[in-house]
Design a protein around this motif. Structure first.
Motif, mmCIF file in Angstrom:
data_model
loop_
_atom_site.group_PDB
_atom_site.id
_atom_site.type_symbol
_atom_site.label_atom_id
_atom_site.label_comp_id
_atom_site.label_asym_id
_atom_site.label_seq_id
_atom_site.Cartn_x
_atom_site.Cartn_y
_atom_site.Cartn_z
ATOM 1 N N UNK A 61 0.839 -1.208 0.000
ATOM 2 C CA UNK A 61 0.000 0.000 0.000
ATOM 3 C C UNK A 61 0.874 1.257 0.000
ATOM 4 N N UNK A 62 1.887 1.263 0.842
ATOM 5 C CA UNK A 62 2.751 2.434 0.921
ATOM 6 C C UNK A 62 3.584 2.599 -0.344
ATOM 7 N N UNK A 63 4.058 1.490 -0.892
ATOM 8 C CA UNK A 63 4.858 1.574 -2.123
ATOM 9 C C UNK A 63 4.018 2.104 -3.279
ATOM 10 N N UNK A 64 2.778 1.662 -3.370
ATOM 11 C CA UNK A 64 1.887 2.170 -4.429
ATOM 12 C C UNK A 64 1.687 3.669 -4.272
ATOM 13 N N UNK A 65 1.493 4.092 -3.046
ATOM 14 C CA UNK A 65 1.306 5.532 -2.787
ATOM 15 C C UNK A 65 2.553 6.318 -3.190
ATOM 16 N N UNK A 66 3.714 5.890 -2.728
ATOM 17 C CA UNK A 66 4.962 6.620 -3.026
ATOM 18 C C UNK A 66 5.207 6.667 -4.538
ATOM 19 N N UNK A 67 5.074 5.544 -5.184
ATOM 20 C CA UNK A 67 5.427 5.462 -6.607
ATOM 21 C C UNK A 67 4.399 6.155 -7.494
ATOM 22 N N UNK A 68 3.247 6.465 -6.943
ATOM 23 C CA UNK A 68 2.244 7.199 -7.704
ATOM 24 C C UNK A 68 2.349 8.705 -7.544
ATOM 25 N N UNK A 69 3.296 9.170 -6.735
ATOM 26 C CA UNK A 69 3.434 10.607 -6.509
ATOM 27 C C UNK A 69 4.260 11.227 -7.626
ATOM 28 N N UNK A 70 3.802 12.338 -8.174
ATOM 29 C CA UNK A 70 4.577 12.978 -9.236
ATOM 30 C C UNK A 70 5.752 13.770 -8.672
ATOM 31 N N UNK A 71 6.855 13.734 -9.364
ATOM 32 C CA UNK A 71 7.976 14.652 -9.107
ATOM 33 C C UNK A 71 8.690 14.446 -7.782
ATOM 34 N N UNK A 72 8.572 13.292 -7.147
ATOM 35 C CA UNK A 72 9.387 13.078 -5.954
ATOM 36 C C UNK A 72 10.649 12.325 -6.374
ATOM 37 N N UNK A 73 11.761 12.665 -5.708
ATOM 38 C CA UNK A 73 13.000 11.951 -6.051
ATOM 39 C C UNK A 73 13.328 10.877 -5.026
ATOM 40 N N UNK A 74 12.513 10.776 -3.997
ATOM 41 C CA UNK A 74 12.783 9.734 -3.030
ATOM 42 C C UNK A 74 11.820 9.766 -1.865
ATOM 43 N N UNK A 75 12.110 8.915 -0.891
ATOM 44 C CA UNK A 75 11.283 8.829 0.311
ATOM 45 C C UNK A 75 12.181 8.986 1.533
ATOM 46 N N UNK A 76 11.656 9.698 2.532
ATOM 47 C CA UNK A 76 12.334 9.852 3.814
ATOM 48 C C UNK A 76 11.505 9.170 4.890
ATOM 49 N N UNK A 77 12.170 8.344 5.681
ATOM 50 C CA UNK A 77 11.529 7.679 6.814
ATOM 51 C C UNK A 77 11.930 8.409 8.081
ATOM 52 N N UNK A 78 10.937 8.923 8.796
ATOM 53 C CA UNK A 78 11.197 9.641 10.030
ATOM 54 C C UNK A 78 10.330 9.019 11.121
ATOM 55 N N UNK A 79 10.186 9.713 12.231
ATOM 56 C CA UNK A 79 9.373 9.090 13.254
ATOM 57 C C UNK A 79 9.165 10.007 14.443
ATOM 58 N N UNK A 80 9.062 9.184 15.562
ATOM 59 C CA UNK A 80 9.252 7.751 15.711
ATOM 60 C C UNK A 80 10.645 7.286 15.324
ATOM 61 N N UNK A 81 10.865 6.017 15.469
ATOM 62 C CA UNK A 81 12.171 5.436 15.178
ATOM 63 C C UNK A 81 12.033 4.406 14.049
#
Ligand code: SF4
Length: 220
Positions: A61-81
């Protein structure tokens, strides 16, 4: 080297943001995971600390969301840990790269890089999938206006060559970014350049009648 298959293909998420320019290089999707075992004095994301709560998403679900976003060059994981959910986070990055090998990966951790490397195979598997790591706990007495991090003890560790050039770039705060949510409310993201930002900012907005979603707003 034998890769360890991630065993928990889901993540507990406090919040996600589909466009952010202040938590890593370029424009990025950001996922704040739910739960952190540390309690840094002055932590700006107190809502993300309990391991209870959050919203469970499968990595697909998260991968589909990220890969469907236009113009992003990556993903940042924050938090939380993020390294408290290392297996799920590693599985997520595999699922993202299977669809979009061009996307970069960055993560924050309250633990030092050296400790993460000794912290077990799941944490090492996540490290192997990252281009950038911001490591170490937030130390209020060492607060400074730095790129993507809040205190001077925290480091930006380049784990691949992709962003190695950043080591010689300017090291000043990227600031804080406001977002207008679909329901019309405001939210903010980023690393405040000055301590106490959150209290002063939220109080001033509240005094003017604005409702502000906190950084760790839980999703409905
Ligand atoms: S490691 Fe990060 S999320 Fe955890 S308490 Fe420290 S500042 Fe907060």
């Amino acid at each position: 080297m034998t890769e360890v298959e991630p065993t928990r293909p889901q993540l507990s998420v406090a919040r996600r943001l589909d466009r952010c320019t202040v938590l890593g290089p370029g424009t990025r999707a950001v996922i704040w995971v739910q739960g952190c075992p540390l309690r840094c004095h002055g932590c700006v994301a107190a809502e993300t600390l309990p391991f209870e709560g959050g919203t469970a998403y499968t990595v697909d679900e998260l991968a589909e969301w990220i890969c469907g976003l236009p113009d992003v060059e990556g993903v940042t994981l924050s938090g939380g840990e993020p390294f408290s959910q290392a297996a799920g986070a590693a599985a997520l990055l595999d699922a993202v790269r299977a669809r979009r090998p061009d996307l970069s990966a960055m993560a924050y951790s309250g633990f030092r890089y050296e400790a993460l490397r000794k912290g077990g195979e799941e944490r090492r598997a996540l490290l192997r999938r990252l281009d950038l790591l911001v490591d170490g706990p937030y130390v209020a007495s060492r607060h400074d206006s730095l790129r993507w991090r809040g205190s001077a003890n925290q480091r930006i560790v380049a784990l691949t060559d992709r962003y190695a050039h950043l080591a010689s770039g300017p090291d000043t705060s990227a600031g804080v970014e406001l977002s207008l949510e679909a329901d019309g409310s405001l939210s903010w993201a980023g690393v405040p350049p000055a301590p106490g930002f959150r209290e002063g900012f939220e109080e001033q907005l509240a005094a003017r009648g604005f409702v502000l979603h906190t950084q760790a707003r839980r999703e409905a």
